[in-house]
Motif scaffolding. Structure first.
Motif, PDB file in Angstrom:
ATOM      1  N   GLY A 135       0.818  -1.038   0.051  1.00  0.00           N
ATOM      2  CA  GLY A 135       0.118  -0.071   0.016  1.00  0.00           C
ATOM      3  C   GLY A 135       0.779   1.296   0.164  1.00  0.00           C
ATOM      4  N   ARG A 136       0.335   2.299   0.236  1.00  0.00           N
ATOM      5  CA  ARG A 136       0.866   3.803   0.329  1.00  0.00           C
ATOM      6  C   ARG A 136       1.887   3.771   1.361  1.00  0.00           C
ATOM      7  NH1 ARG A 136      -2.881   7.931   2.423  1.00  0.00           N
ATOM      8  NH2 ARG A 136      -1.555   9.301   1.439  1.00  0.00           N
ATOM      9  N   LYS A 137       2.904   4.608   1.279  1.00  0.00           N
ATOM     10  CA  LYS A 137       3.902   4.925   2.331  1.00  0.00           C
ATOM     11  C   LYS A 137       4.433   3.693   2.732  1.00  0.00           C
ATOM     12  CE  LYS A 137       2.052   9.474   3.120  1.00  0.00           C
ATOM     13  NZ  LYS A 137       1.338  10.289   4.173  1.00  0.00           N
ATOM     14  N   GLY A 138       4.762   2.666   2.137  1.00  0.00           N
ATOM     15  CA  GLY A 138       5.590   1.447   2.606  1.00  0.00           C
ATOM     16  C   GLY A 138       4.414   0.359   3.536  1.00  0.00           C
ATOM     17  N   MET A 139       3.212   0.921   3.460  1.00  0.00           N
ATOM     18  CA  MET A 139       2.350   0.089   4.432  1.00  0.00           C
ATOM     19  C   MET A 139       2.300  -1.302   3.565  1.00  0.00           C
ATOM     20  SD  MET A 139      -0.322   2.397   6.297  1.00  0.00           S
ATOM     21  CE  MET A 139      -1.102   3.085   4.763  1.00  0.00           C
ATOM     22  N   SER A 140       1.436  -2.447   4.185  1.00  0.00           N
ATOM     23  CA  SER A 140       1.165  -3.660   3.546  1.00  0.00           C
ATOM     24  C   SER A 140       0.068  -4.188   4.251  1.00  0.00           C
ATOM     25  CB  SER A 140       2.262  -4.492   3.102  1.00  0.00           C
ATOM     26  OG  SER A 140       2.485  -5.362   4.341  1.00  0.00           O
ATOM     27  N   TRP A 141      -0.653  -5.194   3.617  1.00  0.00           N
ATOM     28  CA  TRP A 141      -1.989  -5.604   4.166  1.00  0.00           C
ATOM     29  C   TRP A 141      -1.678  -7.182   4.152  1.00  0.00           C
ATOM     30  CZ3 TRP A 141      -6.176  -8.491   2.144  1.00  0.00           C
ATOM     31  CH2 TRP A 141      -7.115  -8.683   3.052  1.00  0.00           C
ATOM     32  N   GLU A 142      -1.836  -7.963   4.851  1.00  0.00           N
ATOM     33  CA  GLU A 142      -1.621  -9.367   4.775  1.00  0.00           C
ATOM     34  C   GLU A 142      -3.138 -10.077   4.902  1.00  0.00           C
ATOM     35  OE1 GLU A 142       0.427 -11.287   7.965  1.00  0.00           O
ATOM     36  OE2 GLU A 142       0.500 -13.076   6.917  1.00  0.00           O
ATOM     37  N   GLU A 143      -3.074 -11.059   3.610  1.00  0.00           N
ATOM     38  CA  GLU A 143      -4.375 -11.446   3.416  1.00  0.00           C
ATOM     39  C   GLU A 143      -4.404 -13.037   4.442  1.00  0.00           C
ATOM     40  OE1 GLU A 143      -7.294 -11.258  -0.195  1.00  0.00           O
ATOM     41  OE2 GLU A 143      -5.821 -13.035  -0.480  1.00  0.00           O
ATOM     42  N   GLU A 144      -4.893 -12.845   5.373  1.00  0.00           N
ATOM     43  CA  GLU A 144      -4.984 -13.960   6.299  1.00  0.00           C
ATOM     44  C   GLU A 144      -5.743 -14.995   6.051  1.00  0.00           C
ATOM     45  OE1 GLU A 144      -5.157 -12.588  10.245  1.00  0.00           O
ATOM     46  OE2 GLU A 144      -3.120 -10.976  10.111  1.00  0.00           O
ATOM     47  N   ASN A 145      -5.920 -15.932   6.581  1.00  0.00           N
ATOM     48  CA  ASN A 145      -6.681 -17.326   6.673  1.00  0.00           C
ATOM     49  C   ASN A 145      -8.157 -17.109   6.661  1.00  0.00           C
ATOM     50  OD1 ASN A 145      -4.314 -19.041   6.097  1.00  0.00           O
ATOM     51  ND2 ASN A 145      -4.155 -19.756   8.223  1.00  0.00           N
ATOM     52  N   TRP A 146      -8.502 -16.148   7.436  1.00  0.00           N
ATOM     53  CA  TRP A 146     -10.136 -16.039   7.652  1.00  0.00           C
ATOM     54  C   TRP A 146     -10.494 -15.257   6.412  1.00  0.00           C
ATOM     55  CZ3 TRP A 146     -11.917 -11.349   6.418  1.00  0.00           C
ATOM     56  CH2 TRP A 146     -11.195 -10.199   6.564  1.00  0.00           C
ATOM     57  N   VAL A 147      -9.887 -14.722   5.384  1.00  0.00           N
ATOM     58  CA  VAL A 147     -10.300 -14.243   4.269  1.00  0.00           C
ATOM     59  C   VAL A 147     -10.808 -15.622   3.306  1.00  0.00           C
ATOM     60  CG1 VAL A 147      -9.649 -13.276   2.202  1.00  0.00           C
ATOM     61  CG2 VAL A 147      -8.952 -12.322   4.179  1.00  0.00           C
ATOM     62  N   ASP A 148     -10.108 -16.450   3.290  1.00  0.00           N
ATOM     63  CA  ASP A 148     -10.350 -17.677   2.447  1.00  0.00           C
ATOM     64  C   ASP A 148     -11.671 -18.268   3.033  1.00  0.00           C
ATOM     65  OD1 ASP A 148      -8.295 -17.174   0.641  1.00  0.00           O
ATOM     66  OD2 ASP A 148      -7.122 -18.661   1.406  1.00  0.00           O
TER      67      ASP A 148
END
Ligand code: SF4
Length: 209
Positions: A185-198
């Motif tokens: 994401g912006r400014k070096g951020m990141s989002w982790e798609e964890e198991n709950w999404v699946d």
């Protein structure tokens, strides 16, 4: 690049052709059609290659693994946004229909369902090496081109990659999730798609559905 190339060969698989757009924790699918994986002759070469077709062509020809097929198609304009080598297929023909052989899944061979079925089923992430080794022939496997919008306030800032997914039964013995995926994401951020999404995306299905 715009010239069409003649090809012919045996269908290794028919999988959905779906593009994924990510914007941090948001995702959106574009249902483009189907990807034919063919072992055969393309132009002067003999090798395995992939051809994108639309849903109307799939309905008309009822392609499935084992069929001998032929056609013309054009190299894709942007390899970052397509999981296939060729698209805009024309003069499609089933030269010889595959024999009706009953195989015991996994993988699931035969006729893939219509695209709304994939949308309704939802997917889980699938380990890229497992996909390559075990799932290339399965109607429930999908390799998606992923377009990532890094900054929603500046949508032209994009990155691209490929991700593999499984739409198949949750009880499949070949399934391996692989590592979780991170979306920049912006400014070096990141989002982790964890198991709950699946788990959430496939919660409406039983283990064997
Ligand atoms: S893991 Fe998924 S794609 Fe692979 S064989 Fe099983 S159902 Fe098919």
């Amino acid at each position: 690049m715009n010239e069409k190339i003649a090809w012919q060969g045996t269908l290794v698989s028919v999988q959905p052709r779906i593009r994924l757009t990510r914007s941090f924790d948001q995702r959106n699918h574009s249902y483009l059609g189907y990807a034919l994986r063919v072992q055969g002759i393309i132009g002067e070469d003999e090798r395995e290659f992939t051809v994108g077709i639309g849903k109307a062509a799939r309905l008309r020809h009822q392609f499935r693994a084992g069929d001998i097929v032929s056609g013309m198609a054009q190299p894709v304009a942007d390899e970052r946004t397509e999981s296939v080598e060729l698209y805009k297929a024309s003069r499609l023909k089933v030269v010889e229909r595959a024999a009706d052989v009953v195989t015991v899944p996994p993988p699931w061979l035969g006729l893939p369902p219509e695209l709304p079925v994939y949308r309704q089923r939802g997917h889980r992430r699938l380990d890229a090496r497992t996909y390559q080794a075990k799932c290339l022939g399965c109607i429930w496997g999908c390799r998606m081109p992923v377009e990532m919008i890094i900054d929603q306030w500046n949508p032209s800032q994009k990155r691209y990659r490929f991700e593999t997914f499984c739409y198949g039964p949750k009880s499949c013995s070949l399934y391996r999730a692989g590592p979780t995926r991170k979306v920049p994401g912006r400014k070096g951020m990141s989002w982790e798609e964890e198991n709950w999404v699946d788990e959430d995306a496939t919660a409406h299905r039983g283990e064997d559905e």
